[in-house]
Design a protein around this motif. Structure first.
Motif, PDB file in Angstrom:
ATOM      1  N   ALA A  17     -48.345  30.776 -19.321  1.00 23.20           N
ATOM      2  CA  ALA A  17     -47.838  29.513 -19.874  1.00 23.20           C
ATOM      3  C   ALA A  17     -48.571  29.094 -21.141  1.00 23.20           C
ATOM      4  N   PRO A  18     -49.918  29.138 -21.190  1.00 23.52           N
ATOM      5  CA  PRO A  18     -50.591  28.758 -22.426  1.00 23.52           C
ATOM      6  C   PRO A  18     -50.239  29.686 -23.592  1.00 23.52           C
ATOM      7  N   VAL A  19     -50.020  30.959 -23.293  1.00 27.47           N
ATOM      8  CA  VAL A  19     -49.652  31.897 -24.345  1.00 27.47           C
ATOM      9  C   VAL A  19     -48.291  31.512 -24.923  1.00 27.47           C
ATOM     10  N   ARG A  20     -47.328  31.220 -24.045  1.00 27.40           N
ATOM     11  CA  ARG A  20     -46.002  30.806 -24.516  1.00 27.40           C
ATOM     12  C   ARG A  20     -46.101  29.484 -25.276  1.00 27.40           C
ATOM     13  N   GLY A  21     -46.906  28.564 -24.771  1.00 28.59           N
ATOM     14  CA  GLY A  21     -47.087  27.284 -25.444  1.00 28.59           C
ATOM     15  C   GLY A  21     -47.716  27.450 -26.815  1.00 28.59           C
ATOM     16  N   ARG A  22     -48.680  28.330 -26.895  1.00 24.51           N
ATOM     17  CA  ARG A  22     -49.344  28.590 -28.177  1.00 24.51           C
ATOM     18  C   ARG A  22     -48.362  29.231 -29.149  1.00 24.51           C
ATOM     19  N   ARG A  23     -47.597  30.179 -28.661  1.00 24.93           N
ATOM     20  CA  ARG A  23     -46.594  30.830 -29.517  1.00 24.93           C
ATOM     21  C   ARG A  23     -45.550  29.838 -30.003  1.00 24.93           C
ATOM     22  N   ALA A  24     -45.145  28.941 -29.128  1.00 21.70           N
ATOM     23  CA  ALA A  24     -44.160  27.924 -29.509  1.00 21.70           C
ATOM     24  C   ALA A  24     -44.730  26.999 -30.577  1.00 21.70           C
ATOM     25  N   ARG A  25     -45.993  26.603 -30.417  1.00 17.42           N
ATOM     26  CA  ARG A  25     -46.621  25.738 -31.428  1.00 17.42           C
ATOM     27  C   ARG A  25     -46.731  26.448 -32.767  1.00 17.42           C
ATOM     28  N   ILE A  26     -47.081  27.725 -32.734  1.00 19.96           N
ATOM     29  CA  ILE A  26     -47.189  28.496 -33.980  1.00 19.96           C
ATOM     30  C   ILE A  26     -45.817  28.651 -34.619  1.00 19.96           C
ATOM     31  N   ALA A  27     -44.806  28.933 -33.807  1.00 18.50           N
ATOM     32  CA  ALA A  27     -43.447  29.077 -34.343  1.00 18.50           C
ATOM     33  C   ALA A  27     -42.964  27.765 -34.944  1.00 18.50           C
ATOM     34  N   LEU A  28     -43.223  26.662 -34.263  1.00 12.60           N
ATOM     35  CA  LEU A  28     -42.796  25.360 -34.769  1.00 12.60           C
ATOM     36  C   LEU A  28     -43.519  25.016 -36.068  1.00 12.60           C
ATOM     37  N   ARG A  29     -44.817  25.287 -36.116  1.00 16.06           N
ATOM     38  CA  ARG A  29     -45.572  25.020 -37.346  1.00 16.06           C
ATOM     39  C   ARG A  29     -45.052  25.900 -38.482  1.00 16.06           C
ATOM     40  N   VAL A 127     -35.186  19.729 -34.030  1.00 22.09           N
ATOM     41  CA  VAL A 127     -36.158  20.351 -33.113  1.00 22.09           C
ATOM     42  C   VAL A 127     -37.563  19.842 -33.420  1.00 22.09           C
ATOM     43  N   ILE A 128     -37.906  19.764 -34.687  1.00 20.68           N
ATOM     44  CA  ILE A 128     -39.228  19.259 -35.076  1.00 20.68           C
ATOM     45  C   ILE A 128     -39.384  17.801 -34.655  1.00 20.68           C
ATOM     46  N   ALA A 129     -38.370  16.985 -34.935  1.00 17.54           N
ATOM     47  CA  ALA A 129     -38.437  15.561 -34.576  1.00 17.54           C
ATOM     48  C   ALA A 129     -38.652  15.394 -33.075  1.00 17.54           C
ATOM     49  N   TRP A 130     -37.956  16.194 -32.274  1.00 20.96           N
ATOM     50  CA  TRP A 130     -38.092  16.073 -30.831  1.00 20.96           C
ATOM     51  C   TRP A 130     -39.435  16.625 -30.350  1.00 20.96           C
ATOM     52  N   ALA A 131     -39.794  17.813 -30.825  1.00 21.93           N
ATOM     53  CA  ALA A 131     -41.024  18.455 -30.355  1.00 21.93           C
ATOM     54  C   ALA A 131     -42.272  17.698 -30.792  1.00 21.93           C
ATOM     55  N   ARG A 132     -42.211  17.048 -31.920  1.00 23.20           N
ATOM     56  CA  ARG A 132     -43.371  16.313 -32.447  1.00 23.20           C
ATOM     57  C   ARG A 132     -43.226  14.805 -32.254  1.00 23.20           C
ATOM     58  N   ARG A 133     -42.394  14.385 -31.313  1.00 24.30           N
ATOM     59  CA  ARG A 133     -42.137  12.959 -31.120  1.00 24.30           C
ATOM     60  C   ARG A 133     -43.398  12.182 -30.783  1.00 24.30           C
ATOM     61  N   GLY A 134     -44.387  12.840 -30.243  1.00 20.45           N
ATOM     62  CA  GLY A 134     -45.669  12.183 -29.976  1.00 20.45           C
ATOM     63  C   GLY A 134     -46.334  11.690 -31.246  1.00 20.45           C
ATOM     64  N   SER A 135     -46.083  12.371 -32.361  1.00 19.57           N
ATOM     65  CA  SER A 135     -46.679  11.928 -33.621  1.00 19.57           C
ATOM     66  C   SER A 135     -46.074  10.604 -34.074  1.00 19.57           C
ATOM     67  N   ALA A 136     -44.832  10.341 -33.713  1.00 17.68           N
ATOM     68  CA  ALA A 136     -44.222   9.048 -34.042  1.00 17.68           C
ATOM     69  C   ALA A 136     -44.922   7.937 -33.266  1.00 17.68           C
ATOM     70  N   ARG A 137     -45.244   8.215 -32.018  1.00 21.44           N
ATOM     71  CA  ARG A 137     -45.998   7.225 -31.222  1.00 21.44           C
ATOM     72  C   ARG A 137     -47.384   7.004 -31.820  1.00 21.44           C
ATOM     73  N   ASP A 138     -48.012   8.096 -32.252  1.00 26.40           N
ATOM     74  CA  ASP A 138     -49.331   7.981 -32.878  1.00 26.40           C
ATOM     75  C   ASP A 138     -49.252   7.141 -34.152  1.00 26.40           C
ATOM     76  N   LEU A 139     -48.219   7.349 -34.940  1.00 29.13           N
ATOM     77  CA  LEU A 139     -48.037   6.575 -36.168  1.00 29.13           C
ATOM     78  C   LEU A 139     -47.823   5.102 -35.837  1.00 29.13           C
ATOM     79  N   LEU A 140     -47.010   4.827 -34.839  1.00 27.42           N
ATOM     80  CA  LEU A 140     -46.764   3.446 -34.427  1.00 27.42           C
ATOM     81  C   LEU A 140     -48.051   2.785 -33.943  1.00 27.42           C
TER      82      LEU A 140
END
Length: 147
Positions: A17-29, A127-140
């Motif tokens: 799971a962490p490998v897939r999560g890491r790959r997903a983060r790298i792909a999204l970035r 996809v970026i807006a949804w996957a990084r939605r936590g950053s919107a909360r951080d900004l708020l």
């Protein structure tokens, strides 16, 4: 027990799971960087340097150079914001809204000639807006603390 009947433990899926999560983060970035390059170089730059194709397109719209520079500046700001962690979700939403406008302009003014491009760009932006939605909360939270 033989080697073929050894039970699979819960550690195997958890380890992958962490490998897939890491790959997903790298792909999204990677997608974010590619979109930022596209918006900054291929889309905003021609408008900001007054490329003749961009000048002609905005003249046809009736927006002139003021509209061209405004859209170019918005695209460049969005490109930069896609790379700033606290702004990335908001930037993706804002660029998506800009692409909705671009779609309608392409359909109404230019007869749908390049109407697919903004629609295609909305997909990774969503996809970026949804996957990084936590950053919107951080900004708020950041805005609330400063206000």
């Amino acid at each position: 027990m033989s080697e073929t009947t050894v039970p699979v433990t819960a550690a195997a899926p958890a380890a992958s799971a962490p490998v897939r999560g890491r790959r997903a983060r790298i792909a999204l970035r990677t997608v974010q960087v590619l979109l930022a390059l596209f918006y900054g170089v291929a889309s905003a730059l021609p408008k900001l340097i007054g490329n003749q194709y961009a000048v002609d397109a905005f003249d046809k719209l009736g927006w002139g150079s003021a509209g061209m520079y405004t859209i170019g500046a918005l695209e460049l700001a969005g490109a930069v914001a896609l790379l700033v962690p606290v702004l990335q979700s908001v930037a993706a939403v804002a660029l998506s809204a800009l692409m909705v406008g671009a779609f309608f302009v392409q359909m109404i003014v230019f007869g749908g000639e390049n109407a697919a491009t903004p629609l295609i760009l909305i997909v990774p932006l969503a996809v970026i807006a949804w996957a990084r939605r936590g950053s919107a909360r951080d900004l708020l939270d950041l805005v609330r603390r400063r206000g």
